[in-house]
Design an enzyme around this catalytic site. Structure first.
Site, PDB file in Angstrom:
ATOM      1  N   VAL A 432      -3.049  -9.009  -2.624  1.00 33.79           N
ATOM      2  CA  VAL A 432      -2.793  -7.571  -2.499  1.00 33.79           C
ATOM      3  C   VAL A 432      -1.764  -7.368  -1.399  1.00 33.79           C
ATOM      4  CG1 VAL A 432      -3.809  -5.323  -1.982  1.00 33.79           C
ATOM      5  CG2 VAL A 432      -5.098  -6.977  -3.325  1.00 33.79           C
ATOM      6  N   GLU A 433      -0.597  -6.898  -1.783  1.00 33.68           N
ATOM      7  CA  GLU A 433       0.521  -6.719  -0.858  1.00 33.68           C
ATOM      8  C   GLU A 433       0.674  -5.235  -0.521  1.00 33.68           C
ATOM      9  OE1 GLU A 433       2.547  -8.944   0.468  1.00 33.68           O
ATOM     10  OE2 GLU A 433       2.222 -10.791  -0.693  1.00 33.68           O
ATOM     11  N   CYS A 434       0.678  -4.933   0.774  1.00 35.23           N
ATOM     12  CA  CYS A 434       0.887  -3.566   1.248  1.00 35.23           C
ATOM     13  C   CYS A 434       2.146  -3.548   2.119  1.00 35.23           C
ATOM     14  CB  CYS A 434      -0.311  -3.071   2.051  1.00 35.23           C
ATOM     15  SG  CYS A 434      -0.149  -1.379   2.644  1.00 35.23           S
TER      16      CYS A 434
END
Length: 613
Positions: A432-434
């Site tokens: 999960v890339e933010c």
């Protein structure tokens, strides 16, 4: 006779090997080496240097300074007592120049601080250099330091040694400024450009007030001490100790059941937004809203995988200079104990984890998105692994579905999502890339900056959609059981609508790309004709395929078995049936090839089917 050799001191025999990066089987303090900035430091005039940051010789010296609860082991203390005697005489950074007294006071001698030195180039302009990752040469993106001024004025800061030539600073992001515990993006006249082939430079103006302490950082800092204070009420256990001797906590929620959800964060120290997402995730999980998830699954959370790098102020690596997210294929129990223990923990589970999520921060893209595993297009898992991303895109506009990647590039083959999916068959194995600082709202056509509350809300939203995914999985298993019991009874598959919608969206996305290419290359009338041809004749017609199949069957049916007698005359060889390994001679007159069209006729027929005369 040869002279006798000098006695080898056991406590000193490993020192030079440790300087070169080798680690013994027993845990010792890790020697810290920092490079890249020394040449620049010695080329600057001494009266311009206004700050020189700390460079600790080993991990134990650093932890004693920053961590009040740190207790070294007996092996570490015995080793250090012998080494310190030699360090006093031959200290690694003994002749570093001293900083001059200045009205602007820099400081980075605290946890996660990494300003190496600063010097004045003009009356109100200063060059700052980040300390590189320990025992590494390539990672420079995280910075964290403070400024106290004795005057009220506007200064210009240049952070000179970024290792990436592209950044979100080119798309509107600003440095994070912390005043009295409140962090916001600030600074004026932001310029991010390439300084030379090896590094880039960030320049910005900053207003300083007399006596006010200002913190400046790449992202909102989140330290190891802050993490330990947050998880204290949850009652954590220790997964293992890091290579430098720090406890790596692990949290268990719920009873061990068939489905397990594993969440990790901060494998890269500079991605602090993942820690705030983890806080929001755990707050929502321990609230009444997370009861359904805890009743039907066990949640395992590891809030900080790389505490050594976090304390040292590294950007991407651990103290030994390794990227831990590239060590999952063959982890070492001594150098990467946390990765080794994660794989051992998954091996002990009865069933593969239902979801594995590794939280990260991204330095180039905006919004929140997911990197998933790679499956062939004809597999059901090709659509099932996209369900969580589809649920997130429908829940919040901050999530961007089309920014995700569902393949494993060559440089990502040793990451967690690739190796754990391959070895343990985890379908929902995600990174999960933010974004580190910005998100774009398409409905309002504006770009906003991320804050602490935004990161926590994204963590809560992620847990909500995992809960919905779990509900659909439980209903799907019940649907399959009932279907086996009574096949005539019709029931609704809970995955059907979502999978069909995902497939439809991807087809429309491909058609939209084709339309954009056509619009840029041809006129309106040609577009209409070509669109019809592309959509109508993307695949050969069924009638044409049937003719080709019949033609091939006629070849096979008319063939005669080869004679086992190897002594054949030339006349017999000429009468042998058609061989697929040789070119077919059309001049041979034979009744069995009459119904088969020639190659030119087949080509003309195909062109006419596609609208060409």
């Amino acid at each position: 006779m040869l002279p006798e050799s000098l006695p080898i001191l056991k406590e000193l025999s490993l020192e030079m090997d440790m300087l070169n990066g080798w680690m013994p089987n027993i845990q010792y303090p890790i020697r810290l080496r920092f490079e890249m900035n020394d040449d620049i430091l010695w080329s600057v005039q001494r009266d311009q240097i206004i700050y020189v940051g700390p460079r600790y010789v080993d991990s134990m010296e650093m932890y004693k300074k920053y961590l009040s609860t740190y207790q070294p082991t007996k092996n570490q203390t015995d080793m250090m007592e012998a080494i310190l005697k030699k360090q006093r005489q031959l200290r690694l950074f003994i002749n570093r120049p001293l900083a001059q007294r200045h009205f602007l006071q820099f400081d980075s001698d605290f946890e996660s601080g990494n300003l190496d030195f600063a010097f004045q180039i003009r009356s109100n302009e200063y060059n700052c250099y980040m300390r590189c990752d320990s025992n590494s040469r390539c990672s420079h993106s995280w910075y964290h330091f403070s400024i106290v001024s004795e005057r009220t004025q506007t200064i210009r800061l240049n952070i000179c040694n970024f290792s990436k030539h592209r950044s979100l600073y080119q798309r509107g992001m600003k440095p994070y400024i912390g005043i009295n515990g409140i962090w916001k993006q600030g600074g004026d006249n932001i310029v991010y450009d390439q300084k030379n082939q090896r590094s880039s430079k960030l320049s910005f103006d900053l207003n300083v007030v007399n006596g006010q302490k200002i913190f400046i950082a790449y992202g909102i800092p989140y330290t190891y001490t802050q993490m330990m204070q947050f998880i204290q009420p949850f009652g954590y256990t220790v997964l293992t100790k890091s290579s430098a001797g720090l406890d790596i906590p692990i949290l268990y929620f719920g009873e061990p059941k068939k489905r397990t959800i594993i969440v990790t964060a901060r494998v890269h120290p500079g991605e602090t937004n993942s820690s705030y997402m983890m806080e929001g995730f755990l707050k929502y999980l321990t609230s009444p809203n997370g009861e359904y998830l805890l009743q039907n699954s066990q949640v395992i959370a590891i809030p900080m995988l790389n505490p050594d790098g976090v304390i040292a102020g590294n950007s991407r690596t651990c103290l030994q200079g390794m990227d831990l997210n590239r060590q999952f294929s063959d982890p070492d129990s001594n150098n990467t104990p946390q990765i080794y223990q994660i794989k051992k923990m998954i091996e002990k589970l009865r069933h593969p984890p239902f979801v594995y999520i590794d939280m990260h921060g991204h330095s180039l893209k905006k919004n929140l998105f997911i990197y998933g595993p790679e499956y062939p297009i004809f597999s059901l898992n090709y659509l099932k692994c996209r369900v969580l991303a589809k649920l997130m895109s429908e829940a919040t506009e901050v999530f961007r579905y089309w920014s995700g990647i569902w393949r494993v590039q060559p440089n990502k083959r040793n990451t967690a999502r690739a190796i754990l999916n391959q070895e343990f068959k985890i379908v929902n194995c995600f990174t999960v890339e933010c974004s580190n600082g910005l998100y774009y709202l398409g409905s309002q056509q504006i770009t906003k900056e991320f804050g602490i509350l935004d990161f926590e809300q994204l963590g809560q939203e992620l847990l909500k959609q995992i809960q919905i995914l779990l509900e659909k999985e439980i209903k799907y298993i019940e649907y399959q059981k009932d279907r086996l019991k009574n096949r005539k009874q019709k029931r609704v598959n809970p995955y059907t609508n979502l999978l069909q919608q995902i497939q439809k969206d991807e087809e429309e996305h491909q058609i939209q790309d084709e339309d954009e290419i056509l619009e840029s290359e041809s006129s309106e009338e040609e577009q209409k004709q070509k669109k019809k041809l592309i959509r109508k004749h993307q695949q050969p017609r069924q009638s044409q395929l049937r003719k080709e199949i019949q033609c091939r069957k006629s070849f096979v049916s008319d063939r005669k078995p080869r004679s086992q007698d190897k002594s054949l005359d030339r006349s017999q060889i000429s009468q042998r049936p058609f061989s697929p390994y040789k070119a077919f001679n059309r001049s041979v007159s034979s009744s069995r090839y009459v119904n088969c069209p020639s190659k030119q006729q087949q080509l003309k027929q195909r062109l006419s089917n596609y609208g060409f005369n």
